[in-house]
Design an enzyme around this catalytic site. Sequence first.
Site, short mmCIF file in Angstrom:
data_model
loop_
_atom_site.label_atom_id
_atom_site.label_comp_id
_atom_site.label_asym_id
_atom_site.label_seq_id
_atom_site.Cartn_x
_atom_site.Cartn_y
_atom_site.Cartn_z
N HIS A 160 -43.35 11.40 18.68
CA HIS A 160 -43.67 12.30 17.94
C HIS A 160 -44.43 11.77 16.79
CE1 HIS A 160 -43.57 15.71 15.12
NE2 HIS A 160 -43.37 16.56 16.23
N ASP A 238 -35.09 8.41 16.43
CA ASP A 238 -35.53 9.78 16.13
C ASP A 238 -34.78 10.65 16.84
OD1 ASP A 238 -36.65 12.21 15.97
OD2 ASP A 238 -38.68 11.45 16.29
N GLN A 241 -34.61 15.71 18.63
CA GLN A 241 -34.21 16.37 19.76
C GLN A 241 -32.86 15.99 20.39
OE1 GLN A 241 -36.03 18.91 20.93
NE2 GLN A 241 -37.77 18.56 19.58
N LYS A 264 -33.07 22.59 14.60
CA LYS A 264 -33.00 22.21 15.75
C LYS A 264 -31.69 22.41 16.53
CE LYS A 264 -37.43 19.24 16.00
NZ LYS A 264 -38.49 20.34 16.38
N CYS A 404 -47.50 17.57 18.90
CA CYS A 404 -47.49 16.51 17.92
C CYS A 404 -47.31 15.24 18.81
CB CYS A 404 -46.44 16.65 16.92
SG CYS A 404 -46.64 18.33 16.07
N1 C6P Z 1 -40.82 18.75 17.22
C1 C6P Z 1 -41.61 20.46 18.55
O1 C6P Z 1 -41.85 21.42 18.81
P1 C6P Z 1 -39.24 18.15 11.91
O2 C6P Z 1 -40.45 18.91 12.03
O3 C6P Z 1 -39.12 16.94 10.86
O4 C6P Z 1 -37.98 18.87 11.96
O5 C6P Z 1 -39.17 17.24 13.26
C2 C6P Z 1 -40.02 16.51 13.37
C3 C6P Z 1 -40.07 15.94 14.97
C4 C6P Z 1 -39.58 14.57 15.14
N2 C6P Z 1 -39.39 13.89 16.43
C5 C6P Z 1 -39.38 14.63 17.31
C6 C6P Z 1 -38.86 14.13 18.68
C7 C6P Z 1 -39.54 15.93 17.05
O6 C6P Z 1 -39.60 16.85 18.52
C8 C6P Z 1 -39.86 16.74 16.00
C9 C6P Z 1 -40.28 18.10 15.86
C10 C6P Z 1 -41.13 20.07 17.18
O7 C6P Z 1 -41.46 19.57 19.42
C11 C6P Z 1 -42.08 20.44 16.19
S1 C6P Z 1 -43.67 19.64 16.46
#
Ligand code: C6P
Length: 446
Positions: A160, A238, A241, A264, A404
């Site tokens: 991401h 990370d 997910q 999430k 992203c």
């Molecule tokens: N992915 C998706 O729709 P934040 O925004 O900080 O809570 O998480 C960022 C992030 C980082 N790593 C991974 C693997 C992610 O999936 C995400 C967030 C969302 O897939 C929003 S783009």
Amino acid sequence: MGNPDRVDALASTAISSPASGQVANPRPDPVPPLDPVPPLDVERLRKDFPALHQEVNGHPLVYLDNAATSQKPVQVLDAIRGYYEADNANVHRGIHELSRRATEAYEGARQRVARFLGVEDPAEVIWTRGTTEGINLVAASWGSANLGPGDEILLSDMEHHSNLVPWQLIARRTGAALRFLDVTDQGTLRLEQVDEILAGGRVRLAALTQVSNALGTLNPIREIADRVHAAGALLLVDGAQGAAHAPVDVHALGADFYAFSGHKLCGPTGIGVLWGRRELLEAMPPYMGGGEMISLVERDMSTWAPLPHTFEAGTPNIAGAIGMAAAVDYLEGVGPAAILAHEQSLVAYALAQLRELPGIRLFGPEEASDRAGVVSFLLGDAHPHDISTILDAEGVAIRAGHHCTQLLMRRYGVAATARASFYLYNTREEVDRLVRSLETVRTLFA
Ligand code: C6P
């Protein structure tokens, strides 16, 4: 110690399916397989989520955008409301009853999240705004103290942007270089390539996702961690997910840093956690300066408060932390292993039906057991935004776009995909609704 019942379910799931052929370099599973878990009582769980019970465009809502953010149960909403109604005060500051209660709730939340991660020392749990901030914190703070020209950071093409751009920024500032693991046609990483890059002896830190948000792939994190550590490097995971969809034990996983978001996993937005090993965090300079993170302040210098406060400048998101703790309590009550099993059964059901649709192109591992609850696809010539719009008209919420993950989209030669993502409250009937709406898309684009 963490709960001995917790196992590194994500890693073990990913590497315990040799029949799938999806992991390029399967090894004997170092972690015992999960005991069979009883199925979720989804109908009962759904009652906890008020937002699910509404009509959208004249149809009962089918919410399949959980990888973007999950819905929130009443238990989380009540915890946030209860805090604001009864205990609202700033933490660690006031010597009065409300401040004492707020501090107790806030620090108690830290302890509950530490337990959720299998961590003994709550001071290793840093509150952040989310995964993005956690990774930026490590990149900026650990990176500025430890990286220089000739050093390398190991990433993958499935990261991401939140686990890519912070490393680009620190690489530019320090002269370090970025190295990338390729993604196979089936959406997996190759362990041989990990070995090849580590053999160069320059990698100081690997930063990899536990679960791909765009493909659903469960990465063999433990196996990678062993290799990374043998090469004298660190591993940041990370967990954006990962934490939402299966049991997490950061020690079993072999992580040195683990970042994830509350929103999430049934918690509120604007709150997340960075976990790091104490000796690493203690050696890192502060990320932001301000109130709460200092010990002694003079005109031209200050000293820092001990962990975790070193990295928590300013008034924190107190209600968010309390809501996030309520969310992890909720998930633990449901059973993280059962959540992953439920998602994988929905993915298997969805993949079987989607494969029957003429013109479908599916992304990610073939076997549901190699994925968390994410299914990315294209359908004929329909643009993913059009697919999403048509589905929305029938009350089905999915995500369309590059998620992203522009490197990944480029890898597959597409600009975007449509993505359905499942969670503990989704049902087979909702998968049927997804497939029926995709039939509408096919008719319109025939
Ligand atoms: N992915 C998706 O729709 P934040 O925004 O900080 O809570 O998480 C960022 C992030 C980082 N790593 C991974 C693997 C992610 O999936 C995400 C967030 C969302 O897939 C929003 S783009």
